[in-house]
Design a protein around this motif. Structure first.
Motif, PDB file in Angstrom:
ATOM      1  N   VAL A   1     -11.416   9.197  29.644  1.00  0.00           N
ATOM      2  CA  VAL A   1     -10.826   9.402  28.322  1.00  0.00           C
ATOM      3  C   VAL A   1     -11.517   8.494  27.303  1.00  0.00           C
ATOM      4  O   VAL A   1     -11.850   8.918  26.197  1.00  0.00           O
ATOM      5  CB  VAL A   1      -9.314   9.143  28.344  1.00  0.00           C
ATOM      6  N   PHE A   2     -11.752   7.244  27.679  1.00  0.00           N
ATOM      7  CA  PHE A   2     -12.432   6.330  26.759  1.00  0.00           C
ATOM      8  C   PHE A   2     -13.891   6.722  26.524  1.00  0.00           C
ATOM      9  O   PHE A   2     -14.487   6.313  25.516  1.00  0.00           O
ATOM     10  CB  PHE A   2     -12.330   4.886  27.266  1.00  0.00           C
ATOM     11  N   ASP A   3     -14.442   7.535  27.432  1.00  0.00           N
ATOM     12  CA  ASP A   3     -15.782   8.069  27.176  1.00  0.00           C
ATOM     13  C   ASP A   3     -15.822   8.870  25.875  1.00  0.00           C
ATOM     14  O   ASP A   3     -16.871   8.975  25.224  1.00  0.00           O
ATOM     15  CB  ASP A   3     -16.225   8.964  28.335  1.00  0.00           C
ATOM     16  N   MET A   4     -14.686   9.450  25.494  1.00  0.00           N
ATOM     17  CA  MET A   4     -14.629  10.181  24.223  1.00  0.00           C
ATOM     18  C   MET A   4     -15.019   9.257  23.070  1.00  0.00           C
ATOM     19  O   MET A   4     -15.771   9.638  22.169  1.00  0.00           O
ATOM     20  CB  MET A   4     -13.219  10.730  23.987  1.00  0.00           C
ATOM     21  N   LEU A   5     -14.485   8.040  23.079  1.00  0.00           N
ATOM     22  CA  LEU A   5     -14.799   7.076  22.027  1.00  0.00           C
ATOM     23  C   LEU A   5     -16.251   6.633  22.110  1.00  0.00           C
ATOM     24  O   LEU A   5     -16.935   6.480  21.094  1.00  0.00           O
ATOM     25  CB  LEU A   5     -13.874   5.871  22.137  1.00  0.00           C
ATOM     26  N   ASP A   6     -16.730   6.418  23.337  1.00  0.00           N
ATOM     27  CA  ASP A   6     -18.112   5.961  23.511  1.00  0.00           C
ATOM     28  C   ASP A   6     -19.108   7.005  23.027  1.00  0.00           C
ATOM     29  O   ASP A   6     -20.098   6.682  22.356  1.00  0.00           O
ATOM     30  CB  ASP A   6     -18.371   5.629  24.982  1.00  0.00           C
ATOM     31  N   ARG A   7     -18.856   8.275  23.371  1.00  0.00           N
ATOM     32  CA  ARG A   7     -19.791   9.327  22.967  1.00  0.00           C
ATOM     33  C   ARG A   7     -19.852   9.468  21.451  1.00  0.00           C
ATOM     34  O   ARG A   7     -20.894   9.807  20.890  1.00  0.00           O
ATOM     35  CB  ARG A   7     -19.391  10.665  23.607  1.00  0.00           C
TER      36      ARG A   7
ATOM     37  N   ALA B   1     -18.386  -2.998  26.131  1.00  0.00           N
ATOM     38  CA  ALA B   1     -17.942  -3.368  24.780  1.00  0.00           C
ATOM     39  C   ALA B   1     -19.130  -3.579  23.855  1.00  0.00           C
ATOM     40  O   ALA B   1     -19.069  -3.255  22.657  1.00  0.00           O
ATOM     41  CB  ALA B   1     -17.090  -4.636  24.845  1.00  0.00           C
ATOM     42  N   ARG B   2     -20.209  -4.125  24.404  1.00  0.00           N
ATOM     43  CA  ARG B   2     -21.384  -4.451  23.603  1.00  0.00           C
ATOM     44  C   ARG B   2     -21.987  -3.215  22.941  1.00  0.00           C
ATOM     45  O   ARG B   2     -22.660  -3.324  21.914  1.00  0.00           O
ATOM     46  CB  ARG B   2     -22.409  -5.150  24.491  1.00  0.00           C
ATOM     47  N   LYS B   3     -21.723  -2.051  23.473  1.00  0.00           N
ATOM     48  CA  LYS B   3     -22.288  -0.819  22.935  1.00  0.00           C
ATOM     49  C   LYS B   3     -21.473  -0.255  21.775  1.00  0.00           C
ATOM     50  O   LYS B   3     -21.896   0.710  21.135  1.00  0.00           O
ATOM     51  CB  LYS B   3     -22.397   0.234  24.041  1.00  0.00           C
TER      52      LYS B   3
ATOM     53  N   VAL C   1      -8.233  10.315  16.170  1.00  0.00           N
ATOM     54  CA  VAL C   1      -9.010   9.204  15.622  1.00  0.00           C
ATOM     55  C   VAL C   1     -10.434   9.637  15.293  1.00  0.00           C
ATOM     56  O   VAL C   1     -11.010   9.207  14.286  1.00  0.00           O
ATOM     57  CB  VAL C   1      -9.009   8.020  16.609  1.00  0.00           C
ATOM     58  N   LEU C   2     -10.991  10.517  16.114  1.00  0.00           N
ATOM     59  CA  LEU C   2     -12.411  10.866  15.987  1.00  0.00           C
ATOM     60  C   LEU C   2     -12.687  12.039  15.062  1.00  0.00           C
ATOM     61  O   LEU C   2     -13.826  12.210  14.620  1.00  0.00           O
ATOM     62  CB  LEU C   2     -12.981  11.182  17.372  1.00  0.00           C
ATOM     63  N   ASP C   3     -11.688  12.854  14.778  1.00  0.00           N
ATOM     64  CA  ASP C   3     -11.927  14.101  14.052  1.00  0.00           C
ATOM     65  C   ASP C   3     -11.368  14.027  12.634  1.00  0.00           C
ATOM     66  O   ASP C   3     -10.179  14.228  12.421  1.00  0.00           O
ATOM     67  CB  ASP C   3     -11.276  15.260  14.807  1.00  0.00           C
ATOM     68  N   PRO C   4     -12.210  13.748  11.635  1.00  0.00           N
ATOM     69  CA  PRO C   4     -11.707  13.656  10.249  1.00  0.00           C
ATOM     70  C   PRO C   4     -11.031  14.927   9.778  1.00  0.00           C
ATOM     71  O   PRO C   4     -10.044  14.880   9.052  1.00  0.00           O
ATOM     72  CB  PRO C   4     -12.974  13.365   9.433  1.00  0.00           C
ATOM     73  N   LYS C   5     -11.534  16.086  10.192  1.00  0.00           N
ATOM     74  CA  LYS C   5     -10.931  17.341   9.757  1.00  0.00           C
ATOM     75  C   LYS C   5      -9.537  17.498  10.340  1.00  0.00           C
ATOM     76  O   LYS C   5      -8.623  17.987   9.681  1.00  0.00           O
ATOM     77  CB  LYS C   5     -11.813  18.519  10.168  1.00  0.00           C
TER      78      LYS C   5
ATOM     79  N   HIS D   1     -13.421  16.528  26.849  1.00  0.00           N
ATOM     80  CA  HIS D   1     -14.339  16.806  25.752  1.00  0.00           C
ATOM     81  C   HIS D   1     -13.780  16.222  24.468  1.00  0.00           C
ATOM     82  O   HIS D   1     -12.583  16.160  24.268  1.00  0.00           O
ATOM     83  CB  HIS D   1     -14.559  18.309  25.622  1.00  0.00           C
ATOM     84  N   SER D   2     -14.630  15.804  23.598  1.00  0.00           N
ATOM     85  CA  SER D   2     -14.190  15.161  22.357  1.00  0.00           C
ATOM     86  C   SER D   2     -15.003  15.692  21.200  1.00  0.00           C
ATOM     87  O   SER D   2     -16.093  16.230  21.394  1.00  0.00           O
ATOM     88  CB  SER D   2     -14.380  13.645  22.445  1.00  0.00           C
ATOM     89  N   PRO D   3     -14.480  15.541  19.993  1.00  0.00           N
ATOM     90  CA  PRO D   3     -15.294  15.903  18.832  1.00  0.00           C
ATOM     91  C   PRO D   3     -16.574  15.076  18.826  1.00  0.00           C
ATOM     92  O   PRO D   3     -16.530  13.861  18.949  1.00  0.00           O
ATOM     93  CB  PRO D   3     -14.390  15.543  17.649  1.00  0.00           C
ATOM     94  N   ARG D   4     -17.695  15.745  18.719  1.00  0.00           N
ATOM     95  CA  ARG D   4     -18.954  15.016  18.710  1.00  0.00           C
ATOM     96  C   ARG D   4     -19.390  14.749  17.278  1.00  0.00           C
ATOM     97  O   ARG D   4     -18.998  15.431  16.360  1.00  0.00           O
ATOM     98  CB  ARG D   4     -20.027  15.797  19.459  1.00  0.00           C
TER      99      ARG D   4
END
Length: 688
Positions: A186-192, A226-228, A148-152, A104-107
């Protein structure tokens, strides 16, 4: 990959069959790949995390105690409890090392500020030991991606504006489908989250060059995927090389993510992509370019020489290269064909505890300071520390602060990029545009003589407002020739592209200065409703505090004593108004308001020689504020200061009197000068 003295050849063509891996481990070789030896390396530093050595044995014991190996473990260690992000839909904890678990990743939307002059590019080197057959441990990488994904979560980490993440290859240990099945989740976190990132293949991911065809790596990190991503630009026909363009600091940047080994076609593609966008600064990422010795001094590897000769040295746009593969980390700076610096960095931490603990490196660009600050740390270990779950080895990985892991690079970006993306100089602005409502006087020097020529006796500098506040020359007796000359030098944001060079001084006073004519209306002005005084100036390298200190760019004739100002803080001999430089090159605004029996004084910080400055003093009818380059200074007075005292005497440009007699003539260059009868906002200043 592995380490040896810089400059050797790593060899190593790709992932190894499982049987060969197990055979090597049984033999205790610590093999990391076929032919992975660099010349001159008597003892390659390879980490045997999964072999039969002491390190592997300790690791097995550690994992058993953590409850990862064996169901009967009762001692909770570093990994003993599943973190909250690994909780499944049922609310039960799931094994974070089970590849069937969804990370799960910060959305939320990936939304870095494209115009902030401060931004970060994050680099993640070799993660292969976390994805090695059945030894799948994604938690460190997940933590890095959360950071990387969570500014807070990174609010206090100095990376408030992350614009890109670049992986440097060797994503997995053996390039096996089951390893990528874990990696992709894990890279799905970045994609989402819609993050901008790149991945490239290392020698543990693939073999041969980029014409190898289909692989589990390419199945996972395809051009289609990558295109996404935001900023994706293009891929080479083989799919192993990608170009990305992201916006940061109000400009576009290109990042090339290049395969472990470029073919002739790969080199041609990379050169073509750069040439197609000839004004973009370029960062090159790949798995191998340089390696470093124990002191952090890096050299090109054999393949690195190919990259330098066939791609980097003749493309001036490339200013930074980043690679993994070897350890220890290090860097070097080489001159390209244009004579400009190229910074080449090796960063890899797989040799350290827990396969590098998901270590990342932040490249923190600050365009205002002309600096890239580099920091290396493990977000995973930081998370463990926050939960008080560190062991002795993990505690050493929270942040690396050696000279090769924590440092700053000074880069004048405008100068470095001038060969392919010159910043056009700001054009001169006509005088009429500078005549804001309330302008009382405006002097500029672009209608004078040729640069370097003396200002002729009898010269009159006209007031651009047309109100008759003209300037005339005054020469101190005995002043040598060339004491006042024209120049084309100017502040880059100055409306008029010219100035006057004053070769004056004091002890005794010498030089040429200017003063307003006797009947100038500004001489009588009391500024009861407010004012703004603005001056562009620069002092030369030979400016001397003893001889030139306390000279003024602008002052007013008439002493405080003659004006009847005799309060405790008053100095009878000093002029009623002066914008001066102290012996330490601090600006001082010292003026006697109408409502006070003493002066109001503001100070700047210490200024540097041979640099253009814009100074403004603004008063809104109550208080005065000193600004330097449009920035409010901190040593401004809080007391009420209404208007300015006058004895109906002239203003002096470059002159300063003490007790009614000339004491100093300015030493330096003065550009445009403007006086306004109201308080201007910084956005209205001449340098705005």
């Amino acid at each position: 990959m592995h380490s040896s003295p810089a400059g050797g050849n790593a060899g190593g063509a790709g992932p190894i069959p499982v049987a060969a891996l197990e055979a090597d481990r049984d033999a205790g070789t610590g093999h990391n790949g076929p032919g992975e030896h660099r010349s001159g390396c008597a003892c390659p530093r390879t980490a045997d995390l999964d072999g039969n050595g002491v390190a592997a044995s300790s690791r097995r014991t550690f994992l058993h105690r953590a409850g990862v190996l064996g169901a009967g473990a009762t001692t909770a260690g570093l990994l003993g409890s599943a973190p909250a992000y690994a909780s499944g839909p049922s609310g039960k904890h799931e094994d974070p090392y089970d590849v069937t678990t969804t990370a799960h990743s910060p959305r939320g939307k990936w939304s870095p500020d494209p115009d902030d002059p401060r931004f970060t590019v994050v680099v993640m080197p070799d993660t292969q030991y976390m994805f090695d057959q059945d030894r799948i441990h994604p938690a460190p990488m997940e933590a890095s991606f959360r950071y990387v994904l969570d500014p807070k979560g990174r609010a206090n980490g100095h990376d408030e504006n992350i614009v890109f993440l670049a992986h440097l290859g060797d994503v997995t240990q053996n390039g096996l489908p089951e390893e990528y099945a874990a990696v992709t989740k894990v890279f799905d976190m970045l994609d989402r989250a819609g993050a901008s990132y790149s991945v490239l293949a290392g020698n543990h991911d693939v073999h041969d060059d980029d014409q190898r065809g289909a692989t589990p790596y390419l199945d996972t990190f395809s051009p289609k995927r990558a295109r996404k991503t935001p900023g994706y630009h293009s891929s080479s026909p083989d799919g192993y090389n990608t170009a990305h363009i992201f916006r940061a600091g109000s400009r576009k940047w290109m990042l090339l993510s290049l395969d472990w080994r470029l073919s002739d076609k790969g080199f041609a593609w990379a050169n073509t992509v750069i040439a197609a966008d000839p004004t973009l600064p370029v960062i090159v990422t790949t798995h191998e370019i340089v390696g470093a010795d124990d002191g952090g001094e890096a050299e090109l590897s054999d393949y690195g020489h190919q990259l330098w000769d066939r791609l980097i040295k003749d493309n001036d746009q490339i200013f930074l290269t980043l690679n993994g593969h070897y350890w220890p980390p290090g860097s070097t700076v080489l001159k390209n064909s244009a004579g400009n610096d190229v910074h080449l960095h090796i960063t890899n931490y797989q040799d350290r505890y827990y396969g590098g603990s998901g270590m990342i490196r932040s490249y923190r660009f600050d365009l205002n300071r002309g600096t890239i600050d580099v920091a290396t740390f493990s977000p995973w270990v930081r998370e463990l520390a926050a939960k008080n779950e560190l062991n002795a080895l993990a505690a050493k990985e929270i942040e690396l602060t050696s000279k090769v892991d924590y440092f700053s690079m000074e880069i004048d970006f405008d100068q470095r990029f001038a060969g392919f993306a010159p910043v056009p100089p700001r054009k001169a602005r006509p005088a009429r545009r500078m005549l804001l409502p309330g302008t009382l006087a405006y002097w500029r020097f672009d209608e004078g003589g040729a640069a370097g020529r003396d200002v002729a006796p009898g010269t009159v500098v006209k007031d651009q407002t047309g109100k008759g506040n003209d300037l005339v020359l005054c020469t101190v007796p005995g002043t040598p020739a060339h004491a006042l000359t024209w120049t084309g030098d100017h502040h880059p944001d100055q409306p008029g592209h010219a100035g006057l060079v004053f070769a004056g001084g004091g002890k005794p006073a010498s030089g040429v200065y200017l003063q307003t004519v006797d009947k100038a209306p500004v001489n009588r002005e009391t500024f009861a409703h407010g004012y703004t005084f603005e001056v562009f100036f620069k002092v030369p390298a030979d400016w001397d505090g003893d001889r030139n200190g306390w000279s003024s760019m602008l002052s007013r004739v008439g002493s405080a004593g003659r004006a009847g100002k005799n309060g405790p803080s008053a100095t009878a001999e000093e002029p009623v108004l002066a914008l001066s430089l102290s012996t330490g090159i601090e600006l001082q605004w010292n003026a006697y308001p109408l409502n006070r029996n003493g002066p109001t004084t503001a100070w700047s910080h210490l200024l540097q020689k041979e640099q253009w400055w814009h100074v403004a003093v603004a008063n809104d009818g109550r208080t005065s504020k000193l600004y330097v380059n449009g920035c409010e200074e901190g040593r401004n007075p809080a007391g009420a200061a209404v208007g300015l005292t006058t004895l109906n005497m002239p203003f002096l440009l470059g002159g300063y009197q003490w007790d009614g007699a000339l004491d100093q003539v300015f030493h330096g260059t003065i550009g445009d000068v403007r006086i306004t009868g109201r308080a201007l906002e910084p956005g209205e200043f001449m340098n705005a």
